[in-house]
Design an enzyme around this catalytic site. Sequence first.
Site, PDB file in Angstrom:
ATOM      1  N   CYS A   1       0.847  -1.176   0.044  1.00 16.96           N
ATOM      2  CA  CYS A   1      -0.031   0.042   0.071  1.00 16.96           C
ATOM      3  C   CYS A   1       0.871   1.300  -0.058  1.00 16.96           C
ATOM      4  CB  CYS A   1      -0.941   0.118   1.224  1.00 16.96           C
ATOM      5  SG  CYS A   1      -0.180   0.322   2.694  1.00 16.96           S
TER       6      CYS A   1
ATOM      7  N   CYS B   1       3.192   1.838   2.812  1.00 15.12           N
ATOM      8  CA  CYS B   1       4.611   0.954   2.777  1.00 15.12           C
ATOM      9  C   CYS B   1       5.527   1.878   2.214  1.00 15.12           C
ATOM     10  CB  CYS B   1       4.389  -0.392   2.252  1.00 15.12           C
ATOM     11  SG  CYS B   1       3.367  -1.518   2.808  1.00 15.12           S
TER      12      CYS B   1
ATOM     13  N   ASP C   1      -3.768  19.619 -25.981  1.00 14.68           N
ATOM     14  CA  ASP C   1      -2.971  19.197 -26.847  1.00 14.68           C
ATOM     15  C   ASP C   1      -3.616  19.693 -28.215  1.00 14.68           C
ATOM     16  OD1 ASP C   1      -0.653  18.449 -28.225  1.00 14.68           O
ATOM     17  OD2 ASP C   1      -2.144  16.745 -28.882  1.00 14.68           O
TER      18      ASP C   1
END
Length: 759
Positions: free
Chosen positions: A25, A28, A443
């Site tokens: 996760c 971590c 863009d």
Amino acid sequence: MSTAVTHAQSGRPELVQLEISGMSCAACAHKVKSTLNKLPGVRASVNFATRTATIEAEEGTTTEELCEAVRRAGYQAEPRQAGSAHDTDPDAEHARYLFTRLAVAAVFFVPLAHFSVLFAVMPESRFTGWAWLLTLLAMPVVGWAAWPFHRVALRNAMHGGASMETLISVGITAATIWSLRTAFGSPPSTERRGVWQALLGSDAIYFEVAAGVTVFVLVGRYFEARAKSRAGSALRALAALSAKSVAILEPDGSEMVIPADELREQQRFVVRPGQTIAADGLVVEGSAAVDMSAMTGEAKPVRVDPGSSVIGGTVVLDGRLIVEAAAVGADTQFAGMVRLVEQAQAQRADAQRLADRIAAVFVPCVFVIAGLTALAWLAAGGGADRAFSAALAVLVIACPCALGLATPTAMMVASGRGAQLGIFLKGHHSLEATRAVDTVVFDKTGTLTTGQLTISAVTAAPGWDADEVLELAATVEAASEHAVGLAIAAATASRRSLADFRAVPGRGVAGTVAGRPVRVGKPSWIAPRDPALAAARRDAEYRGDTAVFVEVDGRPCGVIAVGDAVKESAVGAVAALHERGFRTVLLTGDNPASAAAVAASVGIDEVIADILPEGKVDVIEQLRERGRVVAMVGDGINDGPALACADLGMAIGRGTDVAIGAADVILVRDDLEVVPLALDLAAATMRTIRVNMAWAFGYNIAAIPIAAAGLLNPLIAGAAMAFSSFFVVSNSLRLRNFGADRSDTVTPGYAAEPSVGHR
């Protein structure tokens, strides 16, 4: 011997990358980052999506020291090899791993829930061996299926830490222990002195809650792993586009095919039509059209001749080139593009997800409250059994079943509804920015425009007909492979007899059509003599189109303007964004004249043109530094870094895999009218998730004191948990009606907006 971290001659530390395994996760990733940053002279960031730690370390620090620090934190690390992160998809493998456990858990959970509730509510329905039946149904779920959570919880405990897995594991284990104690303990008392006393004394079977927590959390983790797999596909898509082999030219003129990563500077290599250029270099022989759109955003192929520079990762459309390598490996612009995407994703990965941030405080608090509850009951003379029951109730009621459902159910419903509306939401972690987005950057090529060259105007000289001019040009261009020629040839099906065709590199094509010499090409090759043709050329170039002259019998007879058409949906989409108060910006690598023409036609006020891919990231950062929260809409490889860098990336579904991989929201339909709708859906999804999370934690905050007071037995806790989950699911299902007042995929007001066709 350990390898020391290398440094540039300037004394500045270079980046070191480690591959981290064992992270489950974002918490971590935060732990690994904190551990590395505690080392002297080390600055680290951890990208959970790619499982990569990027580190700047002072001279003298070895990679082994860095890896050892990660291992002490409870994870595994090794130096990252170039390209290794792009060849495999660990998240897809993890999703398959979780799905297997989820399928098994679901099969056992259905009968378990039925019998568990039945035996708890109707004790007289129990038969000999009923407890063993429930245990046999529960153990594969709470043991084998839930093992990933137990394993992480044990590892966290060994290293003195706690995470969401710790609470999940303890909750499952506590519910299982309670159920075993009830099922194999003393028989229940038949004395019932009222409803409240009966509920307090109920011998509830809690196996279904332990199994239900496992199933629902596995569902959430499975969809999270799938989303992470899609997010990490940007780098794999980039790697797939690079040349895998290259034909180098030997001194005797022979060719030898070698792996592309073995190519060295100043070596000459051959590129044929359809092949990818393996490295940045200089053309020494040959002429060809090169498709640069993937790397530069340029819509039109670029003709290269001896002396021209070429970029690795681009594709030769026609002709044969001999290129001398000038930059190879990590020094190419292509490799730089990969690093841009990595760095942009790493910056975003530093933000932990909401549930993990709160769980970092919530989990320890729950254990503290449970311990204090047991001590309080012991001090009050409640006995060990009563103290254990109350403490266990605290852990059970705090089990994050609703937390496991809060995000994945909202994302599943929103993704399904989004698919109906032409929108795909990849993940929730970066959608938090949607509530504050105030600027939408577009863009140009392939996003606001179709990305396909078409005829925008045909101007005939006096005495000539425009259809005849187009027919003559199309007859000659039909034998050409140039992109502009293909657009002219596709504009009409009328053809005449053609003879003596020849292509003049860098100028145009010529041939004899029905006995008359015809040339089609650049104005510099066919000088205009008529003022009307010269004016048509100026108009075309002002719009950003390519002006192609047609000459018959040595006299110019017409001008054909070839351009990239604006999408019909662009005007309505931009107008809808303006109605919602968004600022709009056109950001492109094309020339300013073409960009300004497109912006004017769709209603965009701010134009930033002639920008390279690296510059697009800089522009996004500058907008953010000015206080803007930016959503980027793009479709090409050159948009990938900007999409990853923006607060919210939105990719056109028909664009490249890299753009789709780097973005947060995918517009599955090639229709810009879903851009404002996507922003609305993203905002609604985040609102739903926040309400779900507020309910999940609010429910715990309200229920824990009741459980600590000894007023909740497992039956009441199970009912509360079921209602909590029901609320979260029901709230998420409301997203199915999102946009129901709109007709199909078009929001109100869009249909009334004028559409724009070819320029």
